[in-house]
Design a protein around this motif. Structure first.
Motif, mmCIF file in Angstrom:
data_model
loop_
_atom_site.group_PDB
_atom_site.id
_atom_site.type_symbol
_atom_site.label_atom_id
_atom_site.label_comp_id
_atom_site.label_asym_id
_atom_site.label_seq_id
_atom_site.Cartn_x
_atom_site.Cartn_y
_atom_site.Cartn_z
ATOM 1 N N ALA A 95 -7.410 1.864 2.299
ATOM 2 C CA ALA A 95 -7.112 1.360 0.958
ATOM 3 C C ALA A 95 -7.598 -0.067 0.789
ATOM 4 O O ALA A 95 -8.106 -0.454 -0.270
ATOM 5 C CB ALA A 95 -5.609 1.450 0.686
ATOM 6 N N THR A 123 -3.344 1.346 6.180
ATOM 7 C CA THR A 123 -3.699 0.426 5.096
ATOM 8 C C THR A 123 -5.186 0.127 5.063
ATOM 9 O O THR A 123 -5.742 -0.188 4.001
ATOM 10 C CB THR A 123 -2.912 -0.897 5.257
ATOM 11 O OG1 THR A 123 -1.518 -0.607 5.368
ATOM 12 C CG2 THR A 123 -3.136 -1.830 4.073
ATOM 13 N N GLU A 147 0.828 -1.210 0.000
ATOM 14 C CA GLU A 147 0.000 0.000 0.000
ATOM 15 C C GLU A 147 0.856 1.251 0.000
ATOM 16 O O GLU A 147 0.484 2.264 -0.608
ATOM 17 C CB GLU A 147 -0.927 -0.031 1.221
ATOM 18 C CG GLU A 147 -1.924 1.108 1.288
ATOM 19 C CD GLU A 147 -1.348 2.347 1.921
ATOM 20 O OE1 GLU A 147 -1.790 3.468 1.543
ATOM 21 O OE2 GLU A 147 -0.453 2.217 2.784
ATOM 22 N N LEU A 165 -0.878 -2.489 -4.339
ATOM 23 C CA LEU A 165 -1.753 -3.079 -3.332
ATOM 24 C C LEU A 165 -2.694 -4.090 -3.967
ATOM 25 O O LEU A 165 -2.909 -5.186 -3.424
ATOM 26 C CB LEU A 165 -2.549 -1.989 -2.617
ATOM 27 C CG LEU A 165 -3.607 -2.500 -1.627
ATOM 28 C CD1 LEU A 165 -2.964 -3.292 -0.490
ATOM 29 C CD2 LEU A 165 -4.429 -1.336 -1.066
#
Length: 293
Positions: free
Chosen positions: A109, A106, A63, A70
């Motif tokens: 995302a 993270t 990420e 990712l």
């Protein structure tokens, strides 16, 4: 397809319920094991046959490089739950709770990726978010994957029909509803998943907690033990009470989530940087040996 987060006030069979729902789906499905306290599927159902080279904690580094990296890392770290057929997959959880700190940035995302899985790759997505921890009346920033709950189509608090379980759940209800109303998709995203053990039935649990029971699963010790500890596949597992009721529960979750989406004022956000994820997921998965470690 919906993204559904399962949580609990204390251990109430969240991972077992999430596995049952994932395996029972008629459509392709994914289970993301996102409990900051650590995952249990690797050492349980999979009997340590997938080593620490695969799993959630590897996504943090990807990420930081970018969304495309990712997406690639996410796809490469999925493991099959149904042999090599690949229709039901899992992103395995942390091997060490200390790894959770690295995932703080993270989670948002990853939430984008999970919604692409649901919207573009047509997967039913279940998130095992583990036991909820509060900090000053809010979801704890480090000990809960709060962004996943904020973005979920549904958040199901898993409870058992016992006085102890309902008592533990009560203190979470107000803060969790408020959090979803202020930072999530709305308090209407919240509901209960009842494990039918103890004296209280679904209508009594709804009345006691003031929240709807959206789905139920039976207390079925044999199949539940297989999902918890793995080992030899029980005879008739696919026809067990747990799996049969899980199929019904998965459909109920889908119908409720679809109804909510129709009433929401805004369409789901687009993620153009992740548009290739569905194609990546359609590629054959590499065959993984029974690596241990």
């Amino acid at each position: 397809m919906p993204v559904t987060c399962l949580v609990s006030a204390k251990s109430c069979g969240v991972t077992t319920a999430a596995l049952a729902l994932t395996l029972a789906c008629a459509r392709p499905s994914l289970l993301a094991e996102c409990d900051p306290a650590g995952g249990t599927i690797r050492a349980g159902l999979l009997r340590a046959q997938v080593n620490a080279g695969y799993g959630l904690h590897h996504l943090a580094a990807a990420e930081r490089v970018g969304p495309a990296e990712l997406a690639q890392a996410f796809a490469s770290h999925l493991v099959p739950l149904d042999g090599q057929a690949g229709h039901r997959r899992a992103l395995l959880g942390l091997t060490d709770p200390a790894q959770a700190a690295a995932l703080a940035r993270t989670w948002p995302a990853l939430s984008d990726v999970l919604h692409v899985m649901a919207q573009s790759a047509d997967h039913d997505v279940f998130v095992d978010a583990g036991r909820l921890t509060l900090d000053a009346g809010r979801l704890h920033a480090a000990l809960t994957p709060a962004p996943l709950l904020h973005r979920a189509d549904l958040v199901l608090l898993t409870v058992q029909g016992t006085e102890q379980s309902l008592t533990l759940a009560r203190h979470l209800l107000g803060p969790l509803r408020a959090e979803l109303e202020e930072r999530g998709t709305g308090a209407e995203a919240f509901g209960l998943l009842l494990i039918e053990t103890g004296p209280y039935r679904a209508h009594q649990v709804t009345e006691a907690l003031g929240s709807p029971v959206l789905a139920t699963l039976p207390w079925d010790p044999g199949p539940a033990a297989y999902l918890t500890a793995g080992g030899h596949l029980p005879r008739g597992f696919a026809r067990s009470r747990l799996l049969r009721h899980a199929r019904t529960a998965a459909e109920q979750v889908k119908v409720f989530a679809a109804r909510r989406q129709m009433h929401q004022r805004y369409p789901p956000p687009a993620h153009p940087h992740l548009t290739g994820l569905a194609d990546i997921l359609d590629r054959p998965a590499p065959v993984r040996g029974a690596a241990r470690g």
